[in-house]
Design a protein around this motif. Structure first.
Motif, PDB file in Angstrom:
ATOM      1  N   ASN A   1       0.830  -1.202   0.000  1.00 27.76           N
ATOM      2  CA  ASN A   1       0.000   0.000   0.000  1.00 27.76           C
ATOM      3  C   ASN A   1       0.863   1.249   0.000  1.00 27.76           C
ATOM      4  O   ASN A   1       0.671   2.165  -0.765  1.00 27.76           O
ATOM      5  CB  ASN A   1      -0.945   0.013   1.204  1.00 27.76           C
ATOM      6  N   ASN A   2       1.818   1.278   0.906  1.00 21.78           N
ATOM      7  CA  ASN A   2       2.766   2.391   0.996  1.00 21.78           C
ATOM      8  C   ASN A   2       4.149   1.770   1.106  1.00 21.78           C
ATOM      9  O   ASN A   2       4.470   1.139   2.110  1.00 21.78           O
ATOM     10  CB  ASN A   2       2.451   3.252   2.219  1.00 21.78           C
ATOM     11  N   PHE A   3       4.956   1.931   0.083  1.00 30.12           N
ATOM     12  CA  PHE A   3       6.221   1.208  -0.003  1.00 30.12           C
ATOM     13  C   PHE A   3       7.090   1.397   1.238  1.00 30.12           C
ATOM     14  O   PHE A   3       7.552   0.419   1.824  1.00 30.12           O
ATOM     15  CB  PHE A   3       6.987   1.628  -1.258  1.00 30.12           C
ATOM     16  N   VAL A   4       7.298   2.614   1.648  1.00 29.76           N
ATOM     17  CA  VAL A   4       8.182   2.887   2.794  1.00 29.76           C
ATOM     18  C   VAL A   4       7.593   2.318   4.084  1.00 29.76           C
ATOM     19  O   VAL A   4       8.289   1.663   4.856  1.00 29.76           O
ATOM     20  CB  VAL A   4       8.463   4.403   2.930  1.00 29.76           C
ATOM     21  N   ASP A   5       6.305   2.528   4.295  1.00 26.25           N
ATOM     22  CA  ASP A   5       5.669   2.035   5.520  1.00 26.25           C
ATOM     23  C   ASP A   5       5.615   0.509   5.573  1.00 26.25           C
ATOM     24  O   ASP A   5       5.630  -0.079   6.648  1.00 26.25           O
ATOM     25  CB  ASP A   5       4.247   2.593   5.647  1.00 26.25           C
ATOM     26  N   ASP A   6       5.542  -0.154   4.420  1.00 23.70           N
ATOM     27  CA  ASP A   6       5.421  -1.610   4.380  1.00 23.70           C
ATOM     28  C   ASP A   6       6.762  -2.342   4.362  1.00 23.70           C
ATOM     29  O   ASP A   6       6.795  -3.571   4.348  1.00 23.70           O
ATOM     30  CB  ASP A   6       4.592  -2.036   3.165  1.00 23.70           C
ATOM     31  N   LEU A   7       7.886  -1.628   4.383  1.00 23.45           N
ATOM     32  CA  LEU A   7       9.193  -2.282   4.332  1.00 23.45           C
ATOM     33  C   LEU A   7       9.444  -3.187   5.539  1.00 23.45           C
ATOM     34  O   LEU A   7      10.022  -4.266   5.391  1.00 23.45           O
ATOM     35  CB  LEU A   7      10.310  -1.247   4.209  1.00 23.45           C
ATOM     36  N   ALA A   8       9.030  -2.781   6.722  1.00 26.51           N
ATOM     37  CA  ALA A   8       9.234  -3.615   7.919  1.00 26.51           C
ATOM     38  C   ALA A   8       8.465  -4.932   7.786  1.00 26.51           C
ATOM     39  O   ALA A   8       8.995  -6.000   8.110  1.00 26.51           O
ATOM     40  CB  ALA A   8       8.801  -2.861   9.170  1.00 26.51           C
ATOM     41  N   LYS A   9       7.226  -4.858   7.299  1.00 30.70           N
ATOM     42  CA  LYS A   9       6.441  -6.081   7.102  1.00 30.70           C
ATOM     43  C   LYS A   9       7.070  -6.962   6.030  1.00 30.70           C
ATOM     44  O   LYS A   9       7.081  -8.177   6.144  1.00 30.70           O
ATOM     45  CB  LYS A   9       5.000  -5.741   6.732  1.00 30.70           C
ATOM     46  N   LEU A  10       7.612  -6.352   4.984  1.00 30.28           N
ATOM     47  CA  LEU A  10       8.293  -7.112   3.950  1.00 30.28           C
ATOM     48  C   LEU A  10       9.496  -7.846   4.535  1.00 30.28           C
ATOM     49  O   LEU A  10       9.738  -9.012   4.225  1.00 30.28           O
ATOM     50  CB  LEU A  10       8.733  -6.202   2.803  1.00 30.28           C
ATOM     51  N   GLY A  11      10.247  -7.185   5.384  1.00 29.30           N
ATOM     52  CA  GLY A  11      11.388  -7.826   6.052  1.00 29.30           C
ATOM     53  C   GLY A  11      10.952  -9.025   6.870  1.00 29.30           C
ATOM     54  O   GLY A  11      11.615 -10.071   6.857  1.00 29.30           O
TER      55      GLY A  11
END
Length: 74
Positions: A19-29
């Motif tokens: 949804n929001n690339f920067v905000d979702d980076l932690a979840k991606l990790g």
């Protein structure tokens, strides 16, 4: 956030929506940590296209909508 899209004898393909690339980076990790515990991540392919921001900046502005993660079974 993560959806299994294919599972064969040797490969699994997951899709992670963004949804929001920067905000979702932690979840991606977190997703990458989980998937790589007992399997090998072979590739991460971005799904690039029109996003919510495109309505503000015009259709020439595109961003990451999601990621396909290809995992090899052990």
């Amino acid at each position: 956030m993560i959806h299994k899209k294919f599972e064969g004898k040797k490969w699994v393909i997951y899709y992670v929506s963004i949804n929001n690339f920067v905000d979702d980076l932690a979840k991606l990790g977190e997703v990458l940590d989980e998937l790589s515990r007992d399997r090998r991540i072979v590739s991460i392919i971005p799904n690039i296209g029109l996003t919510k921001t495109s309505t503000l900046f015009g259709t020439s502005f595109q961003g990451v909508k999601g990621l396909a993660i290809i995992v090899e079974k052990q």
